[in-house]
Design an enzyme around this catalytic site. Structure first.
Site, PDB file in Angstrom:
ATOM      1  N   LYS A 267      34.565  41.585  36.853  1.00 29.84           N
ATOM      2  CA  LYS A 267      34.183  41.896  38.235  1.00 29.84           C
ATOM      3  C   LYS A 267      33.190  43.064  38.257  1.00 29.84           C
ATOM      4  CE  LYS A 267      36.171  43.656  42.607  1.00 29.84           C
ATOM      5  NZ  LYS A 267      37.402  43.989  43.367  1.00 29.84           N
ATOM      6  N   ASP A 272      32.573  48.987  46.592  1.00 32.64           N
ATOM      7  CA  ASP A 272      33.410  48.194  47.498  1.00 32.64           C
ATOM      8  C   ASP A 272      33.844  49.038  48.683  1.00 32.64           C
ATOM      9  OD1 ASP A 272      35.129  46.480  48.746  1.00 32.64           O
ATOM     10  OD2 ASP A 272      36.692  46.561  47.196  1.00 32.64           O
ATOM     11  N   LYS A 279      37.341  49.958  54.440  1.00 33.44           N
ATOM     12  CA  LYS A 279      38.435  50.764  53.878  1.00 33.44           C
ATOM     13  C   LYS A 279      38.474  52.127  54.569  1.00 33.44           C
ATOM     14  CE  LYS A 279      38.211  48.954  49.107  1.00 33.44           C
ATOM     15  NZ  LYS A 279      39.591  48.456  48.976  1.00 33.44           N
ATOM     16  N   ASP A 290      34.560  49.859  41.010  1.00 33.74           N
ATOM     17  CA  ASP A 290      35.018  48.481  41.180  1.00 33.74           C
ATOM     18  C   ASP A 290      34.226  47.496  40.299  1.00 33.74           C
ATOM     19  OD1 ASP A 290      36.977  46.935  42.342  1.00 33.74           O
ATOM     20  OD2 ASP A 290      35.846  46.495  44.165  1.00 33.74           O
ATOM     21  N   ARG A 353      37.797  38.441  44.305  1.00 35.30           N
ATOM     22  CA  ARG A 353      38.182  37.069  43.943  1.00 35.30           C
ATOM     23  C   ARG A 353      37.091  36.072  44.330  1.00 35.30           C
ATOM     24  NH1 ARG A 353      43.549  37.621  47.401  1.00 35.30           N
ATOM     25  NH2 ARG A 353      43.143  39.775  46.827  1.00 35.30           N
TER      26      ARG A 353
HETATM   27  N1  BES Z   1      38.726  46.743  44.625  1.00 38.69           N
HETATM   28  C1  BES Z   1      39.862  46.569  45.451  1.00 38.69           C
HETATM   29  C2  BES Z   1      41.183  46.778  44.723  1.00 38.69           C
HETATM   30  C3  BES Z   1      41.468  48.187  44.270  1.00 38.69           C
HETATM   31  C4  BES Z   1      42.105  49.062  45.113  1.00 38.69           C
HETATM   32  C5  BES Z   1      41.137  48.603  43.000  1.00 38.69           C
HETATM   33  C6  BES Z   1      42.383  50.353  44.683  1.00 38.69           C
HETATM   34  C7  BES Z   1      41.417  49.884  42.573  1.00 38.69           C
HETATM   35  C8  BES Z   1      42.038  50.762  43.420  1.00 38.69           C
HETATM   36  C9  BES Z   1      39.866  45.135  46.012  1.00 38.69           C
HETATM   37  O1  BES Z   1      38.622  44.598  46.277  1.00 38.69           O
HETATM   38  C10 BES Z   1      40.600  45.175  47.300  1.00 38.69           C
HETATM   39  O2  BES Z   1      40.136  45.811  48.198  1.00 38.69           O
HETATM   40  N2  BES Z   1      41.726  44.489  47.353  1.00 38.69           N
HETATM   41  C11 BES Z   1      42.515  44.451  48.529  1.00 38.69           C
HETATM   42  C12 BES Z   1      43.000  43.036  48.714  1.00 38.69           C
HETATM   43  C13 BES Z   1      43.645  42.797  50.056  1.00 38.69           C
HETATM   44  C14 BES Z   1      42.621  42.917  51.159  1.00 38.69           C
HETATM   45  C15 BES Z   1      44.262  41.428  50.048  1.00 38.69           C
HETATM   46  C16 BES Z   1      43.691  45.418  48.353  1.00 38.69           C
HETATM   47  O3  BES Z   1      44.189  45.566  47.230  1.00 38.69           O
HETATM   48  O4  BES Z   1      44.058  46.064  49.325  1.00 38.69           O
HETATM   49 ZN    ZN Z   2      37.080  45.328  45.198  1.00 41.77          ZN
HETATM   50 MN    MN Z   3      37.932  45.075  48.203  1.00 37.05          MN
END
Ligand code: BES
Ligand code: ZN
Ligand code: MN
Length: 501
Positions: A267, A272, A279, A290, A353
């Site tokens: 990835k 992000d 966020k 990320d 994803r």
């Molecule tokens: N890159 C993030 C996941 C992440 C969060 C990595 C904190 C490292 C530290 C990913 O793209 C994300 O935002 N995932 C969401 C998914 C959710 C919206 C289903 C998450 O984990 O909140």
């Molecule tokens: Zn992400």
């Molecule tokens: Mn994300």
């Protein structure tokens, strides 16, 4: 830091500092420490007898021998209890020793790789020593402009061994470890770099650097090329960003002609923000990391080519930003992926994803022997397993077992989560084939279930590195910040394939 291996006796080396080691549960010094102790008239055993140095794991003391030992200082490092010492602890001990040397402003130091450490083969001990020292000394300094002259760096570690057979083993293993550690630092540098400088375009340039080795071919698909193929999941994510997305492809064909390659997918989200599902501001800066999975893949290919492994390996890095603007993709949008399957976007923050889906589909064109993807995919993985553990899910027991073995050998902890049928229900969409989130329950697993829809029938393992990619506190040979996790794991996985297939 340069690593030099010399065919001479380590106790006879004239230098600013020499590393020596001591076990907590041994009264007397062993190996090189024992020799240095004798030469110095008992300087080390005096220290131990006084109770000032117990040999606890990673305890450090500096000894200034009054009698002439060729080395000016002995940097003594504790190895803990003899039966507990393993390769990972040895990496840490060399890291502590090397950092003590740096603290002393010494530029060059000597060390020995001793069979007295543990029962591991000499080559494995050597690799651990070199990796530990190099990775433990890592610092990311290009953006510091004030007092640059105060930045200390060790220039050389000299490993001395006078036995000709052992010397050759150590020399070769040190070369290997140096290449692997350099690849880890290459990945760490990419992850540490800020989002404004590590864009998808710059990541593609980094991949071209890897392809400076003639054995590696680099192709980069731009927006137009991806649109032609129909990579609309990846392009959907990139829509709200001014930075053009890239699909980075590295092909290292060091194996037999026509032999199915291992495809590594990482990835490469260079920033992000969450997109329209923005966020919170707190810690959003960390989302420059990320792209850690992508960095690990580029690092692994760099190492594999440096080691000239007789294997075919392909690295795929879908690279994009995830930002909100008037063009950005939105909740409710439906994207037609490269596979032809449609995806309903529920949350624009579940973007990883989506870009991985198209990259995984793309990997089928290589008819791979195995697919391994690495991604900072879910915050849920940190909740489930903590900061230091990679979550593993996949479709092939054999491949999972291979990853577990690589994990044990490298100290990069991996733990499996199930990918049972029931979880797949959570990502079914009412109006499209799938939706991109499955709710809060088992968030790491439903993310993997989603990915599995784009893999085809190839043996596949997904590694969620959201926890260990970026560390808030120091670990023995991983200074806080970018860890470069995945590089050593992948290289070990690939090297092990040479033994079994
Ligand atoms: N890159 C993030 C996941 C992440 C969060 C990595 C904190 C490292 C530290 C990913 O793209 C994300 O935002 N995932 C969401 C998914 C959710 C919206 C289903 C998450 O984990 O909140
Ligand atoms: Zn992400
Ligand atoms: Mn994300």
């Amino acid at each position: 830091m340069k690593i030099t291996v010399r065919k001479e006796n380590p106790s006879g080396l004239a230098c600013e500092a020499v590393l020596a080691f001591h076990f907590e549960d041994r009264k007397k010094p062993f190996g090189l420490a024992a020799i240095l102790d004798r030469l110095s008239g008992g300087a080390i055993s005096d220290l131990i007898a006084a109770g000032d140095f117990e040999g606890k794991l990673n305890q450090v003391a500096v000894v200034y021998p009054s009698r002439p030992v060729p080395a000016k200082r002995i940097v003594l490092v504790g190895l803990g209890k003899k039966k507990d010492l393993n390769l990972d602890k040895l990496r840490g001990a060399f890291a502590y020793g090397a950092r003590q040397v740096r603290g002393l402003k010494v530029k060059r130091f000597a060390a020995a790789v001793e069979s007295g450490f543990s029962g591991e083969p000499l080559a494995a001990l050597t690799e651990a020593a070199v990796e530990g020292a190099v990775l433990g000394l890592y610092q990311f300094t290009p953006y510091k402009t004030i007092d640059r002259d105060k930045i200390r760096a060790v220039e050389e570690m000299i490993i001395a061994e006078d036995d000709p057979d052992k010397y050759r083993t150590i020399r070769d293993a040190a070369k290997t470890a140096e290449a692997v550690a350099a690849a880890v630092c290459f990945a760490r540098d990419m992850v540490s770099a800020p989002g404004n400088e590590m864009t998808p375009t710059v990541m593609a340039q980094k991949a071209r650097e890897v392809a400076a080795d003639k054995a590696v071919k680099c192709k980069v698909l731009d927006r137009e090329a991806m649109a032609k193929l129909g990579m609309n999941a990846l392009l959907g994510v990139a829509q709200g960003s001014g930075q053009p997305p890239k699909l980075i492809i590295l092909e290292y064909m060091g194996g037999k002609r026509g032999e199915a390659p291992v495809v590594l997918v990482g990835k490469g989200l260079t920033f992000d923000s969450g997109g329209i599902c923005l966020k919170p501001a707190e810690k959003m800066d960390e989302m420059k990391t990320d792209m850690s999975g992508g960095a690990a893949v580029l690092g692994a290919v760099k190492a594999v080519s440096a080691l000239k492994l007789p294997l075919n390996v392909v690295g795929l890095v879908p690279a994009s930003e995830n930002l909100p603007d008037g063009m950005a993709y939105k909740p409710g949008d439906i994207l037609k992926s490269l596979s032809g399957q449609t995806i309903e976007v529920i949350n624009t923050d579940a973007e990883g994803r989506l870009i991985l889906a198209d990259a995984l589909t793309y990997s089928a064109r290589y008819k791979p022997a195995a697919i391994v993807d690495l991604a900072t995919l879910t915050g849920a993985c940190i909740i489930a397993l903590g900061d230091y553990v990679t979550g593993m899910m996949g479709t092939s027991d054999r491949l999972k077992e291979d990853v577990r073995k690589a994990s044990e050998a490298t100290g990069e902890r991996v733990w499996e989560l199930p990918l049972w049928e029931e979880y797949h229900e959570q990502i079914k969409s009412t109006i499209a084939d799938f939706k991109n989130t499955g709710g809060r329950a088992a968030g790491t697993i439903t993310a993997a279930a989603f990915l599995s829809k784009f893999v085809g029938d190839y043996p596949w393992v997904h590694l969620d590195i959201a926890g260990p990619a970026w560390l808030a506190t120091d670990k023995p040979y991983i200074p806080k910040g970018a860890s470069g996790v995945g590089v050593r794991l992948l290289v070990r996985l690939l090297r092990n394939r040479l033994k079994t297939t």
